[in-house]
Scaffold this motif. Structure first.
Motif, PDB file in Angstrom:
ATOM      1  N   GLU A 295       0.816  -1.211   0.000  1.00 28.20           N
ATOM      2  CA  GLU A 295       0.000   0.000   0.000  1.00 28.20           C
ATOM      3  C   GLU A 295       0.852   1.266   0.000  1.00 28.20           C
ATOM      4  O   GLU A 295       0.535   2.254  -0.663  1.00 28.20           O
ATOM      5  N   ALA A 296       1.966   1.242   0.748  1.00 24.32           N
ATOM      6  CA  ALA A 296       2.844   2.418   0.782  1.00 24.32           C
ATOM      7  C   ALA A 296       3.459   2.674  -0.590  1.00 24.32           C
ATOM      8  O   ALA A 296       3.543   3.817  -1.054  1.00 24.32           O
ATOM      9  N   MET A 298       2.178   1.874  -3.359  1.00 23.09           N
ATOM     10  CA  MET A 298       1.121   2.344  -4.239  1.00 23.09           C
ATOM     11  C   MET A 298       0.939   3.858  -4.145  1.00 23.09           C
ATOM     12  O   MET A 298       0.697   4.534  -5.140  1.00 23.09           O
ATOM     13  N   LYS A 299       1.065   4.389  -2.931  1.00 22.06           N
ATOM     14  CA  LYS A 299       0.905   5.836  -2.759  1.00 22.06           C
ATOM     15  C   LYS A 299       1.992   6.585  -3.521  1.00 22.06           C
ATOM     16  O   LYS A 299       1.728   7.624  -4.126  1.00 22.06           O
ATOM     17  N   GLN A 302       1.105   6.348  -7.243  1.00 21.81           N
ATOM     18  CA  GLN A 302      -0.024   7.217  -7.593  1.00 21.81           C
ATOM     19  C   GLN A 302       0.410   8.676  -7.692  1.00 21.81           C
ATOM     20  O   GLN A 302      -0.056   9.406  -8.559  1.00 21.81           O
ATOM     21  N   ARG A 303       1.319   9.082  -6.812  1.00 19.43           N
ATOM     22  CA  ARG A 303       1.787  10.468  -6.872  1.00 19.43           C
ATOM     23  C   ARG A 303       2.607  10.706  -8.141  1.00 19.43           C
ATOM     24  O   ARG A 303       2.507  11.752  -8.775  1.00 19.43           O
TER      25      ARG A 303
END
Length: 318
Positions: A295-296, A298-299, A302-303
């Protein structure tokens, strides 16, 4: 303070912000067609005191012309001078519909932002402008401003960005160098500006603002500019002030994700979405390009995609 919704600064690309002296008709004319993401028409350091009043009128006239830069701002004089009030009243009153934000230099406290917000609101109402549409960008240029940077960032819903002002900051700290934007000669223990840059970045991100690095004054030293820009881009800064057209292309390149990073981030997002879906087994961590993605990760991806998309990137077709 204001009673309108401010545009989200994260949706505005500010890779390069070109400084344009407000007292120079030649520079104002030339800058209108340049490919910077933003410009600021300057009433402060680039304008000599005897020319400041006339420069307001020149800026108002220039703002009525078309600009290639998507973001057009004006830097007013700081609150310790006799010019700030008239800067705001005359320029916003004369051309407020064409101004995206005012840049306030030498900000030391949240109260200085509040004062500008209140004055802007009165001028907007007086001239029938949309209240709150004009943003505020705050320059952090000395020790007190840095100590108060978090309160400054939160001082007004108009706030759009925090900008590091290296020249005045170096002077306020007593740094022994005249090459603004470069590491002070003799300091060999790392980056002399890391603490200030990171403090500004943390405050900006905590309050949803853009973080902008200050200028590199050796305008013919493009490699030096690249070195300085790469350092702040690596930290996560959104862009950098530029003083010369030759710096624009380098800045736009450095503050745009590479095509390889953009494509990899897209692959990560697609693979992670498939893996975490129930049909994909609801897996919480996967491997993409021989690296673990959770999840980290992924952030981060996404940025990168958001930043690249805003700058005009698209997925490779090959």
């Amino acid at each position: 303070m204001t009673d309108a919704v401010i545009p989200d600064p994260s949706a505005q690309v500010r890779r390069t912000i070109l400084a344009v002296p407000g007292s120079s008709e030649r520079f104002l004319t030339k800058a209108r067609g340049l490919a910077a993401d933003a410009v600021f028409l300057d009433l402060e350091d680039a304008v000599a005191p005897p020319a400041k009043e006339a420069a307001r009128g020149q800026i108002v006239r220039a703002l009525g012309e078309p600009w290639a830069a998507p973001i057009v701002t004006v830097r007013v004089n700081d609150w310790t001078t006799p010019w700030t009030y008239a800067d705001v009243v005359e320029v916003v009153g004369g051309a407020g519909a064409h101004i995206d934000a005012l840049v306030l230099p030498k900000v030391q406290s949240a109260e200085q932002i509040v004062a500008l917000d209140l004055l802007l609101t009165q001028v907007e109402r007086t001239h029938g402008l949309a209240v709150g549409r004009i943003g505020i960008e705050a320059q952090i240029e000395d020790a007190l401003g840095l100590l108060n940077v978090n309160r400054i960032a939160a001082a007004s819903p108009r706030m759009q960005s925090l900008v590091f002002g290296p020249g005045d900051f170096m002077a306020s700290m007593g740094m022994a160098s005249t090459n603004v934007g470069e590491q002070p000669e003799g300091y060999d223990r790392g980056d002399a500006f890391h603490h200030v840059l990171f403090s500004i970045l943390v405050a900006a991100r905590a309050h949803g603002l853009a973080a902008i690095d200050g200028p590199y004054v050796a305008i013919r030293d493009i490699e030096g500019f690249r070195r300085s820009a790469r350092a702040s881009a690596a930290l996560g800064y959104d862009g950098k002030w530029v003083l010369h057209p030759d710096q624009i292309a380098a800045g736009n390149e450095i503050f745009t994700p590479s095509q390889a990073d953009f494509d990899r981030a897209l692959r990560m997002i697609e693979a992670y979405a498939a893996a975490t879906a129930e049909a994909g087994g609801a897996v919480g961590a996967i491997v993409v390009d021989d690296e673990m993605v959770d999840e980290a990760g992924m952030k981060v991806a996404q940025r990168i995609v958001a930043k690249g998309t805003a700058a005009g990137l698209a997925a490779s077709t090959t």
